[in-house]
Motif scaffolding. Structure first.
Motif, PDB file in Angstrom:
ATOM      1  N   THR A  95       0.957  -1.252  -0.151  1.00  0.00           N
ATOM      2  CA  THR A  95      -0.112  -0.044   0.259  1.00  0.00           C
ATOM      3  C   THR A  95       0.877   1.300   0.105  1.00  0.00           C
ATOM      4  OG1 THR A  95      -1.972   0.932   0.913  1.00  0.00           O
ATOM      5  CG2 THR A  95      -0.270   0.367   2.593  1.00  0.00           C
ATOM      6  N   ASN A  96       0.350   2.359  -0.337  1.00  0.00           N
ATOM      7  CA  ASN A  96       0.806   3.586  -0.286  1.00  0.00           C
ATOM      8  C   ASN A  96       0.553   4.452   0.956  1.00  0.00           C
ATOM      9  OD1 ASN A  96       2.181   3.260  -2.920  1.00  0.00           O
ATOM     10  ND2 ASN A  96       0.714   4.232  -3.852  1.00  0.00           N
ATOM     11  N   ALA A  97       1.069   5.306   1.429  1.00  0.00           N
ATOM     12  CA  ALA A  97       0.584   5.823   2.646  1.00  0.00           C
ATOM     13  C   ALA A  97      -0.525   7.175   2.656  1.00  0.00           C
ATOM     14  CB  ALA A  97       1.853   6.704   3.141  1.00  0.00           C
ATOM     15  N   ASP A  98      -0.983   6.908   1.654  1.00  0.00           N
ATOM     16  CA  ASP A  98      -2.527   7.638   1.779  1.00  0.00           C
ATOM     17  C   ASP A  98      -3.562   6.806   1.231  1.00  0.00           C
ATOM     18  OD1 ASP A  98      -1.702   7.276  -0.989  1.00  0.00           O
ATOM     19  OD2 ASP A  98      -2.184   9.504  -1.588  1.00  0.00           O
ATOM     20  N   ASN A  99      -3.530   5.517   1.157  1.00  0.00           N
ATOM     21  CA  ASN A  99      -4.471   4.822   1.015  1.00  0.00           C
ATOM     22  C   ASN A  99      -5.345   4.488   2.261  1.00  0.00           C
ATOM     23  OD1 ASN A  99      -3.967   4.612  -1.677  1.00  0.00           O
ATOM     24  ND2 ASN A  99      -2.968   2.784  -1.526  1.00  0.00           N
ATOM     25  N   VAL A 100      -6.551   3.843   1.993  1.00  0.00           N
ATOM     26  CA  VAL A 100      -7.409   3.516   2.963  1.00  0.00           C
ATOM     27  C   VAL A 100      -8.034   2.366   3.051  1.00  0.00           C
ATOM     28  CG1 VAL A 100      -9.935   4.059   3.897  1.00  0.00           C
ATOM     29  CG2 VAL A 100      -8.436   6.048   3.471  1.00  0.00           C
ATOM     30  N   PHE A 101      -7.918   1.397   4.218  1.00  0.00           N
ATOM     31  CA  PHE A 101      -8.307   0.152   4.228  1.00  0.00           C
ATOM     32  C   PHE A 101      -9.466   0.258   5.232  1.00  0.00           C
ATOM     33  CE2 PHE A 101      -4.369  -0.837   2.296  1.00  0.00           C
ATOM     34  CZ  PHE A 101      -4.689  -2.089   1.781  1.00  0.00           C
ATOM     35  N   TYR A 102     -10.746  -0.404   4.931  1.00  0.00           N
ATOM     36  CA  TYR A 102     -11.689  -0.534   5.725  1.00  0.00           C
ATOM     37  C   TYR A 102     -11.602  -1.368   7.089  1.00  0.00           C
ATOM     38  CZ  TYR A 102     -14.304   1.680   1.744  1.00  0.00           C
ATOM     39  OH  TYR A 102     -14.589   2.416   0.760  1.00  0.00           O
ATOM     40  N   PRO A 103     -12.362  -1.349   8.215  1.00  0.00           N
ATOM     41  CA  PRO A 103     -12.001  -1.923   9.303  1.00  0.00           C
ATOM     42  C   PRO A 103     -12.064  -3.476   9.201  1.00  0.00           C
ATOM     43  CG  PRO A 103     -13.302  -0.036   9.756  1.00  0.00           C
ATOM     44  CD  PRO A 103     -13.474  -0.175   8.388  1.00  0.00           C
ATOM     45  N   ASP A 104     -12.909  -3.856   8.556  1.00  0.00           N
ATOM     46  CA  ASP A 104     -12.974  -5.473   8.270  1.00  0.00           C
ATOM     47  C   ASP A 104     -12.068  -5.883   7.312  1.00  0.00           C
ATOM     48  OD1 ASP A 104     -14.207  -4.447   6.386  1.00  0.00           O
ATOM     49  OD2 ASP A 104     -15.899  -5.750   6.279  1.00  0.00           O
ATOM     50  N   ALA A 105     -11.141  -5.314   6.572  1.00  0.00           N
ATOM     51  CA  ALA A 105     -10.598  -5.690   5.568  1.00  0.00           C
ATOM     52  C   ALA A 105      -9.340  -6.764   5.771  1.00  0.00           C
ATOM     53  CB  ALA A 105      -9.405  -4.434   5.096  1.00  0.00           C
ATOM     54  N   VAL A 106      -8.496  -6.619   6.834  1.00  0.00           N
ATOM     55  CA  VAL A 106      -7.539  -7.795   7.248  1.00  0.00           C
ATOM     56  C   VAL A 106      -8.360  -9.023   7.625  1.00  0.00           C
ATOM     57  CG1 VAL A 106      -5.838  -8.461   8.823  1.00  0.00           C
ATOM     58  CG2 VAL A 106      -5.909  -6.170   7.848  1.00  0.00           C
ATOM     59  N   GLN A 107      -9.392  -8.870   8.465  1.00  0.00           N
ATOM     60  CA  GLN A 107     -10.264 -10.133   8.825  1.00  0.00           C
ATOM     61  C   GLN A 107     -10.766 -10.769   7.500  1.00  0.00           C
ATOM     62  OE1 GLN A 107     -10.833 -11.531  12.071  1.00  0.00           O
ATOM     63  NE2 GLN A 107     -11.180 -13.099  10.509  1.00  0.00           N
ATOM     64  N   THR A 108     -11.255  -9.968   6.640  1.00  0.00           N
ATOM     65  CA  THR A 108     -11.834 -10.665   5.248  1.00  0.00           C
ATOM     66  C   THR A 108     -10.681 -11.302   4.447  1.00  0.00           C
ATOM     67  OG1 THR A 108     -13.417  -8.861   4.992  1.00  0.00           O
ATOM     68  CG2 THR A 108     -12.907  -9.979   3.226  1.00  0.00           C
ATOM     69  N   LEU A 109      -9.207 -10.675   4.452  1.00  0.00           N
ATOM     70  CA  LEU A 109      -8.292 -11.304   3.690  1.00  0.00           C
ATOM     71  C   LEU A 109      -7.697 -12.497   4.585  1.00  0.00           C
ATOM     72  CD1 LEU A 109      -6.320  -8.063   2.867  1.00  0.00           C
ATOM     73  CD2 LEU A 109      -7.248  -9.661   1.525  1.00  0.00           C
ATOM     74  N   LYS A 110      -8.105 -12.480   5.919  1.00  0.00           N
ATOM     75  CA  LYS A 110      -7.508 -13.571   6.867  1.00  0.00           C
ATOM     76  C   LYS A 110      -8.828 -14.795   6.264  1.00  0.00           C
ATOM     77  CE  LYS A 110      -6.505 -15.305  11.335  1.00  0.00           C
ATOM     78  NZ  LYS A 110      -6.385 -15.020  12.863  1.00  0.00           N
ATOM     79  N   ASP A 111      -9.919 -14.746   6.264  1.00  0.00           N
ATOM     80  CA  ASP A 111     -10.824 -15.757   6.011  1.00  0.00           C
ATOM     81  C   ASP A 111     -10.658 -16.105   4.673  1.00  0.00           C
ATOM     82  OD1 ASP A 111     -12.178 -14.934   8.538  1.00  0.00           O
ATOM     83  OD2 ASP A 111     -13.704 -13.658   7.760  1.00  0.00           O
ATOM     84  N   ALA A 112     -10.256 -15.567   3.805  1.00  0.00           N
ATOM     85  CA  ALA A 112     -10.170 -16.115   2.384  1.00  0.00           C
ATOM     86  C   ALA A 112      -8.736 -16.814   2.300  1.00  0.00           C
ATOM     87  CB  ALA A 112      -9.878 -14.806   1.432  1.00  0.00           C
ATOM     88  N   ALA A 113      -7.686 -16.256   3.146  1.00  0.00           N
ATOM     89  CA  ALA A 113      -6.490 -17.250   2.922  1.00  0.00           C
ATOM     90  C   ALA A 113      -6.687 -18.317   3.747  1.00  0.00           C
ATOM     91  CB  ALA A 113      -5.501 -16.299   3.821  1.00  0.00           C
ATOM     92  N   VAL A 114      -7.271 -18.458   4.785  1.00  0.00           N
ATOM     93  CA  VAL A 114      -7.413 -19.770   5.538  1.00  0.00           C
ATOM     94  C   VAL A 114      -8.651 -20.769   5.134  1.00  0.00           C
ATOM     95  CG1 VAL A 114      -6.057 -18.649   7.549  1.00  0.00           C
ATOM     96  CG2 VAL A 114      -8.661 -18.739   7.413  1.00  0.00           C
ATOM     97  N   SER A 115      -9.378 -20.112   4.107  1.00  0.00           N
ATOM     98  CA  SER A 115     -10.501 -20.977   3.827  1.00  0.00           C
ATOM     99  C   SER A 115     -10.480 -22.437   3.644  1.00  0.00           C
ATOM    100  CB  SER A 115     -11.554 -20.107   2.564  1.00  0.00           C
ATOM    101  OG  SER A 115     -12.355 -20.917   2.007  1.00  0.00           O
ATOM    102  N   ALA A 116     -11.340 -23.345   3.910  1.00  0.00           N
ATOM    103  CA  ALA A 116     -11.136 -24.477   3.557  1.00  0.00           C
ATOM    104  C   ALA A 116     -11.424 -24.873   1.982  1.00  0.00           C
ATOM    105  CB  ALA A 116     -12.248 -25.393   4.341  1.00  0.00           C
ATOM    106  N   PHE A 117     -12.226 -23.746   1.180  1.00  0.00           N
ATOM    107  CA  PHE A 117     -12.482 -23.887  -0.015  1.00  0.00           C
ATOM    108  C   PHE A 117     -11.564 -23.209  -0.769  1.00  0.00           C
ATOM    109  CE2 PHE A 117     -14.481 -21.973  -3.936  1.00  0.00           C
ATOM    110  CZ  PHE A 117     -14.554 -23.149  -4.743  1.00  0.00           C
TER     111      PHE A 117
END
Length: 240
Positions: A95-117
């Motif tokens: 990311t660049n230092a002026d971008n915005v990530f929404y509060p659930d962004a990391v959790q959503t990425l984590k759910d996708a990364a560890v998904s059984a599917f």
């Protein structure tokens, strides 16, 4: 054991105001999932230390900061490469230092990364996106059982779609915006922040080896031909 994600943030205080920087950092302090570290790289000497920039921001996980002795002026690519080498996380968020990530962004990425599917999708076309404006065709991909890349949509602030692609209007970030899906992956149609890849795969590929201005799109297109992709349909942030 290290964090699941490393956030590699490139910064330059003469182009990113400290209010914008603090907004970006506050986004990570507000994340519902804290399974990440932040590596901040400044391109050349900076006016004030990061301790001052970060003063009063609470709720952050581990933050490491780096300030180079000289400005390299290569759009942050050398610093992204340093971050790939120094990161502890299994997955890397750019990311660049002026971008915005929404509060659930990391959790959503984590759910996708560890998904059984775990589908594997491969990019079959680059220019189809230009003809169909950000829609995804089901037969554009093949599936399998392994993925190394997560892709998510973002909002491009200050941009609008025109006949030949996208056009950015500086100063219109609060009035113009367009959703960028990131799929199919093609140079000019995906931003650096939308592409999350395993650190081991980055290392195998030699890091951020392309130093052209638009190297993110070129690298991502190359990687999409070789590695499986897990798409995320939810918009997770904003590019300013």
């Amino acid at each position: 054991m290290g964090p699941l994600f490393s956030v590699i943030m490139v910064d330059y205080d003469r182009s990113v105001s400290r209010d914008e920087f603090r907004r970006a950092i506050q986004c990570f302090a507000d994340q519902t999932c804290k399974d990440f570290e932040i590596l901040i790289y400044h391109d050349g000497p900076k006016e004030h230390p990061y301790s001052k920039d970060l003063e009063g921001i609470e709720g952050l996980p581990e933050v490491r900061t780096f300030v180079s002795d000289e400005r390299e002026n290569d759009w942050g690519h050398s610093n992204r490469d340093r971050g790939i080498g120094a990161a502890k996380g299994e997955w890397l968020i750019m990311t660049n230092a002026d971008n915005v990530f929404y509060p659930d962004a990391v959790q959503t990425l984590k759910d996708a990364a560890v998904s059984a599917f775990k589908p594997k999708i491969r990019n079959r076309t680059g220019n189809w996106l230009q003809r169909k404006v950000f829609r995804t065709r089901p037969d554009a991909y093949v599936t399998g059982d392994r993925f190394d890349i997560l892709i998510f949509p973002i909002i491009l602030k200050g941009c609008t779609a025109v006949r030949d692609g996208l056009r950015r209007f500086k100063g219109e970030e609060n009035t113009l915006e367009v959703v960028l899906s990131g799929l199919p992956i093609g140079a000019g149609y995906i931003d650096a922040m939308q592409f999350v890849m395993r650190r081991s795969t980055w290392v195998d590929e030699g890091g951020w080896k392309d130093k052209r201005m638009d190297s993110d799109g070129h690298l991502y297109t190359e990687f999409a031909k070789k590695y499986g992709i897990q798409p995320i349909s939810k918009i997770l942030g904003e590019h300013w």
